[in-house]
Scaffold this motif. Structure first.
Motif, PDB file in Angstrom:
ATOM      1  N   HIS A  98     153.736  24.054  95.277  1.00  0.00           N
ATOM      2  CA  HIS A  98     152.732  24.070  96.356  1.00  0.00           C
ATOM      3  C   HIS A  98     153.414  23.500  97.585  1.00  0.00           C
ATOM      4  CE1 HIS A  98     149.317  25.095  93.799  1.00  0.00           C
ATOM      5  NE2 HIS A  98     149.706  24.175  92.933  1.00  0.00           N
TER       6      HIS A  98
ATOM      7  N   LYS B  51     152.396  22.920 100.385  1.00  0.00           N
ATOM      8  CA  LYS B  51     151.602  21.986 101.188  1.00  0.00           C
ATOM      9  C   LYS B  51     151.554  20.580 100.581  1.00  0.00           C
ATOM     10  CE  LYS B  51     147.195  23.495  99.138  1.00  0.00           C
ATOM     11  NZ  LYS B  51     145.925  24.158  99.441  1.00  0.00           N
TER      12      LYS B  51
ATOM     13  N   TYR C  26     147.058  18.540  88.508  1.00  0.00           N
ATOM     14  CA  TYR C  26     145.745  19.076  88.902  1.00  0.00           C
ATOM     15  C   TYR C  26     144.565  18.179  88.531  1.00  0.00           C
ATOM     16  CZ  TYR C  26     148.513  23.208  89.803  1.00  0.00           C
ATOM     17  OH  TYR C  26     149.464  24.068  90.282  1.00  0.00           O
TER      18      TYR C  26
ATOM     19  N   PHE D  74     142.821  21.312  97.740  1.00  0.00           N
ATOM     20  CA  PHE D  74     142.485  22.584  97.105  1.00  0.00           C
ATOM     21  C   PHE D  74     141.016  22.959  97.322  1.00  0.00           C
ATOM     22  CE2 PHE D  74     146.349  21.325  95.149  1.00  0.00           C
ATOM     23  CZ  PHE D  74     146.980  22.485  94.744  1.00  0.00           C
ATOM     24  N   GLY D  75     140.319  22.169  98.134  1.00  0.00           N
ATOM     25  CA  GLY D  75     138.921  22.467  98.407  1.00  0.00           C
ATOM     26  C   GLY D  75     138.005  22.178  97.232  1.00  0.00           C
ATOM     27  N   TYR D  76     138.396  21.245  96.374  1.00  0.00           N
ATOM     28  CA  TYR D  76     137.560  20.858  95.234  1.00  0.00           C
ATOM     29  C   TYR D  76     137.027  19.455  95.488  1.00  0.00           C
ATOM     30  CZ  TYR D  76     136.240  19.888  90.344  1.00  0.00           C
ATOM     31  OH  TYR D  76     135.550  19.574  89.198  1.00  0.00           O
TER      32      TYR D  76
ATOM     33  N   ILE E 149     126.898  29.817 101.825  1.00  0.00           N
ATOM     34  CA  ILE E 149     127.788  30.957 102.052  1.00  0.00           C
ATOM     35  C   ILE E 149     127.218  31.833 103.180  1.00  0.00           C
ATOM     36  CG2 ILE E 149     126.797  32.606 100.378  1.00  0.00           C
ATOM     37  CD1 ILE E 149     129.800  33.021  99.470  1.00  0.00           C
TER      38      ILE E 149
ATOM     39  N   TRP F 179     129.118  34.715 104.609  1.00  0.00           N
ATOM     40  CA  TRP F 179     129.948  35.899 104.906  1.00  0.00           C
ATOM     41  C   TRP F 179     129.575  37.129 104.077  1.00  0.00           C
ATOM     42  CZ3 TRP F 179     132.642  37.394 100.566  1.00  0.00           C
ATOM     43  CH2 TRP F 179     132.935  36.410  99.606  1.00  0.00           C
TER      44      TRP F 179
ATOM     45  N   PRO G  35     135.687  31.326 101.716  1.00  0.00           N
ATOM     46  CA  PRO G  35     135.344  30.348 100.664  1.00  0.00           C
ATOM     47  C   PRO G  35     134.048  30.656  99.911  1.00  0.00           C
ATOM     48  CG  PRO G  35     135.992  29.218 102.681  1.00  0.00           C
ATOM     49  CD  PRO G  35     135.855  30.684 103.029  1.00  0.00           C
ATOM     50  N   VAL G  36     134.033  30.283  98.630  1.00  0.00           N
ATOM     51  CA  VAL G  36     132.851  30.414  97.772  1.00  0.00           C
ATOM     52  C   VAL G  36     132.379  29.030  97.304  1.00  0.00           C
ATOM     53  CG1 VAL G  36     131.972  31.370  95.598  1.00  0.00           C
ATOM     54  CG2 VAL G  36     133.619  32.697  96.961  1.00  0.00           C
ATOM     55  N   HIS G  37     133.323  28.146  96.965  1.00  0.00           N
ATOM     56  CA  HIS G  37     132.979  26.841  96.378  1.00  0.00           C
ATOM     57  C   HIS G  37     132.105  27.038  95.141  1.00  0.00           C
ATOM     58  CE1 HIS G  37     134.719  24.644  99.760  1.00  0.00           C
ATOM     59  NE2 HIS G  37     134.070  25.461 100.582  1.00  0.00           N
TER      60      HIS G  37
ATOM     61  N   GLY H  87     135.863  23.930  87.298  1.00  0.00           N
ATOM     62  CA  GLY H  87     136.445  23.049  88.300  1.00  0.00           C
ATOM     63  C   GLY H  87     137.934  23.324  88.438  1.00  0.00           C
ATOM     64  N   LEU H  88     138.581  22.680  89.395  1.00  0.00           N
ATOM     65  CA  LEU H  88     140.015  22.900  89.574  1.00  0.00           C
ATOM     66  C   LEU H  88     140.827  22.508  88.330  1.00  0.00           C
ATOM     67  CD1 LEU H  88     142.458  23.626  91.417  1.00  0.00           C
ATOM     68  CD2 LEU H  88     142.486  21.206  92.074  1.00  0.00           C
TER      69      LEU H  88
ATOM     70  N   LEU I 275     145.950  29.314  92.505  1.00  0.00           N
ATOM     71  CA  LEU I 275     145.252  28.019  92.498  1.00  0.00           C
ATOM     72  C   LEU I 275     145.025  27.496  93.921  1.00  0.00           C
ATOM     73  CD1 LEU I 275     146.916  26.273  89.420  1.00  0.00           C
ATOM     74  CD2 LEU I 275     144.597  27.233  89.581  1.00  0.00           C
ATOM     75  N   GLU I 276     145.920  27.857  94.838  1.00  0.00           N
ATOM     76  CA  GLU I 276     145.716  27.407  96.230  1.00  0.00           C
ATOM     77  C   GLU I 276     144.484  28.054  96.854  1.00  0.00           C
ATOM     78  OE1 GLU I 276     149.276  27.486  98.591  1.00  0.00           O
ATOM     79  OE2 GLU I 276     150.263  26.063  97.247  1.00  0.00           O
TER      80      GLU I 276
ATOM     81  N   TYR J 277     141.682  28.217  95.201  1.00  0.00           N
ATOM     82  CA  TYR J 277     140.612  27.792  94.292  1.00  0.00           C
ATOM     83  C   TYR J 277     139.227  27.852  94.946  1.00  0.00           C
ATOM     84  CZ  TYR J 277     137.373  24.952  91.748  1.00  0.00           C
ATOM     85  OH  TYR J 277     136.234  24.538  91.121  1.00  0.00           O
ATOM     86  N   ASP J 278     139.124  27.384  96.178  1.00  0.00           N
ATOM     87  CA  ASP J 278     137.787  27.336  96.797  1.00  0.00           C
ATOM     88  C   ASP J 278     137.299  28.724  97.245  1.00  0.00           C
ATOM     89  OD1 ASP J 278     139.498  27.583  98.926  1.00  0.00           O
ATOM     90  OD2 ASP J 278     138.741  25.854 100.051  1.00  0.00           O
TER      91      ASP J 278
END
Lengths: 181, 524
Positions: free
Chosen positions: A67, A69, A149, A158-160, A178, A180, B317-319, B354-355, B375-376, B378-379
């Motif tokens: 990764h 980043k 992870y 990772f937006g989690y 959401i 979109w 994004p979906v989350h 979850g992640l 995985l990057e 993920y959201d």
């Protein structure tokens, strides 16, 4: 981790060996190993792994789950549980030491330099590909699945968002935001 | 003071297991005045013990006693010692279930009549039909507070992001039956609060909005004063008297002591691996092949559902983890339609990970940029689980390891499963349809995943009209031993394409009526 398993007195850790988590190709690393901040971790030396071996494993960790980043300390943190286990378990210590030596030997044979000095990612990946079914690679990869992870410090990247109950769930925090579709 | 029964009290009903089957049965019997002792192998966790943390809860509540995956299925490679993903704890797998309460369809009970002879399969009709179970489905839905059901009167749960993405794609490809009968309180019901969309349904619902026997049936049963719950009590063996009736069970208690509890009736509800294992471990000189096994069908016809999974990566994004873990369910493919090239049907069930779990299950053993580039995102992911009909095959099942023992000294179970050709066709079709559903809303990448360890375990002590075809009759009562009952999903004759819990609960309500009546009539 010495959670008692009821009547048997087996520690949960030894009990899990060869069952559930190991069967997933995953090792659940102790949470305490993951809670240090990346910055604190960067300064902390490993106890059992030699600096050279640690450097090789850190490079290997990034090549297994690359990764761009993520800063280096996350990978260093991700292999900390291996260092901890090597300190308690001689078999793990020699698996890692021998594995690193063999990886370096293969790198020297093919590219004339140790693993960490091989400049191109694709060349290092080729070296890993050759050992991916072996116990050393699988041990490192299995640890990384959680070492990397399951590190809560890394989740935001990772937006989690993780645990939600203490914040009242997502009912008022975007469960249906959401826009979109 | 909690009710306690004497070990030599031979008037109690002993129930082995406290999940959807055992927990419900205990409460239903107790409400009718029947005394019960519930023996549960796992610990008594409370919602305070639940964490919104996938691995922490996996480690805490999963049944991790050693099991061996065998046969031709993927699990021999991916999950060699974890064929099934179920719970060891009071409440059983109702702690972990996602809450989807689908009814079986009428044809599911006429498995053999619907499909006729299918090569390699061991199909059989249930000895009951949909009409027999319909009133009990209603009662189960009312008990469990199924959102959107007439029985509960509760409205549907609100649509979360993951629901909306899957439902929108489904509508674009022409699907009409997009459903979500969830046993999760959409508003306060039965003394429990309405769902606040925590996510983590499968890590134990910390706010108790999702139905679980842990905080519904079991405390209600205990409140009657007619039920004693003994956690950390692993049953080793069911004993019988010289007439062949069961007389009690031998178990290891929470202090590691071996005990014997006498019983008037024994009901086995340990899920479809432990239940047949217990019958096989109870072999005696009178029953050398195990209890209730004159048909040779104990431990056979193991059903898991035909499953597969996939993640889709969307442009925005979906989350998916925000809110109830189970999102939209597409039911259009559930009816049989041979034009698709396979028997039976399937549901496409949105199921969020979850992640940490996504990293572990998306590509077991995988690594490199192929994995990390996904995985990057993920959201941006949506995630589906294909739940399809699984055909009974006699050789699929549970046997005992000849030499290896577990921590209780019991032979380790070998759980064997080989796909039927029909399974591969269902998987292919389901994954292709999910790809279409996802691409219809612009997904850029869809990654097929191997099946997870089986959370739906059924069939290993199946119901049959004739004693030679199965283990139990239409009441779940052993053909061979009239005071021995099977009270979990192992009594299923077919798997259907529907998640099993609602049907387990409906059968338990019905079985409780029968047992209480038969005891009153002194037939038991």
């Amino acid at each position: 981790m010495t959670t008692s398993i009821g009547e048997t007195g087996l520690s949960r850790r030894s009990f899990l060996k060869g069952s559930g988590l190991a069967a997933l190709g995953v090792t659940l690393v102790p949470l305490s190993a993951l809670l240090a901040s990346p910055n604190a971790m960067a300064a902390k030396p490993f106890k059992t792994l030699s600096p050279a071996a640690a450097k090789t494993l850190e490079r290997m960790a990034r090549d297994i789950f690359p990764h761009d980043k993520l800063a280096d300390p996350y990978y260093r943190q991700a292999i900390a549980p291996l260092d901890a286990e090597a300190g308690k378990n001689a078999a793990t210590a020699s698996l890692l030491a021998d594995g690193v030596s063999a990886l370096d030997a293969a790198a020297r044979q093919r590219y004339g330099r140790p693993y960490t000095a091989v400049a191109k990612e694709e060349d290092r990946v080729a070296l890993l590909k050759a050992i991916e079914s072996g116990p050393f690679f699988q041990k490192v990869r299995g640890n990384l699945v959680t070492g990397l992870y399951n590190n809560k410090a890394l989740w935001p990247q990772f937006g989690y968002e993780g645990s939600s109950w203490e914040k009242g769930g997502y009912l008022h925090r975007g469960f249906d935001d959401i826009d979109w579709l | 003071m909690a009710t306690q029964f004497r070990l030599d009290d031979d008037q109690v009903v002993v129930i082995v297991g406290s999940g959807a089957g055992g927990g419900t049965l205990a409460n239903e019997l107790a409400q009718k005045g029947v005394k019960c002792v519930v023996l549960e192998a796992g610990k008594h966790y409370q919602p305070d013990d639940f964490e919104n943390d996938e691995w922490a809860m996996f480690n805490k509540i999963s049944w991790l006693d050693k099991r061996i995956s065998a046969g031709g299925w993927h699990h021999t490679k991916t999950y060699p010692n974890l064929p099934a993903w179920i719970v060891k704890g009071v409440g059983g797998s109702t702690i972990h279930w996602a809450g989807l309460a689908l009814r079986f369809l009428p044809h599911d009970f006429r498995n053999k009549s619907t499909y006729g002879h299918v090569d390699g399969a061991n199909l059989l009709d249930w000895p009951i039909g949909y009409d027999d179970l319909e009133p009990y489905y209603f009662r189960a839905e009312k008990k469990m507070g199924v959102a959107g059901s007439a029985a509960s009167g509760l409205p549907l749960l609100p649509e979360n992001n993951h629901y909306k993405v899957i439902a929108a794609g489904a509508r674009k490809v022409g699907y009409k039956q997009i459903v979500r009968p969830m046993a999760i309180n959409s508003q306060a019901y039965d003394g429990r609060p309405g769902c606040q969309q925590l996510g983590f349904c499968m890590q134990g619902c910390k706010m108790t909005a999702k139905w679980s026997t842990l905080y519904t049936e079991i405390p209600k049963a205990l409140e009657t004063g007619r039920v004693e719950l003994r956690p950390q009590s692993m049953v080793l063996k069911i004993e019988h008297d010289k007439t062949g009736k069961v007389s009690g069970v031998v178990y290891v208690d929470q202090h590691g002591r071996t005990q014997r509890q006498a019983a008037r009736v024994v009901c086995v509800a340990g899920n479809s691996i432990e239940s047949p294992r217990l019958l096989l471990n109870s072999a005696s000189s009178m029953f050398p092949d195990g209890l209730a096994n004159s048909s040779g069908q104990v431990g056979r016809n193991y059903l898991t559902h035909t499953t597969a999974a996939a993640v889709a990566i969307h442009k925005k994004p979906v989350h998916m983890y925000r809110g109830t873990a189970l999102a939209a369910v597409i039911s259009d493919e559930a009816d049989p339609n041979p034009d698709r090239g396979f028997f039976g049907g399937y549901h496409l069930e949105g199921l969020a990970l979850g992640l940490p779990y996504t990293a572990a299950f998306m590509k077991p053993g995988g690594w490199g940029r192929d994995v990390t580039s996904a995985l990057e995102m993920y959201d941006h992911m949506s995630c589906v689980w294909v739940c399809g009909e699984d055909f009974a095959q006699e050789q699929n099942g549970v046997t005992l390891h000849p030499t290896e023992k577990d921590q209780y000294g019991l032979p380790v179970p070998i759980v064997s499963k080989t796909d039927h050709a029909n399974d591969a066709a269902i998987r292919r079709h389901g994954l292709a349809q999910f790809r279409k559903v996802s691409e219809a809303v612009g997904a850029t990448r869809v990654i097929d995943m191997p099946p997870y360890p089986a959370s739906h375990n059924m069939g290993t002590n199946r119901m049959s009209a004739k004693a030679r075809d199965g283990v139990v009759n239409k009441w779940g009562q052993a053909h061979d031993i009239k005071n021995l009952f099977i009270s979990d999903g192992s009594q299923f004759t077919s798997s259907s394409a529907a998640n099993p819990t609602l049907t387990i609960v409906a059968l338990a309500i019905r079985q409780a009526e029968y047992i209480a009546g038969a005891m009153q009539r002194k037939e038991l």
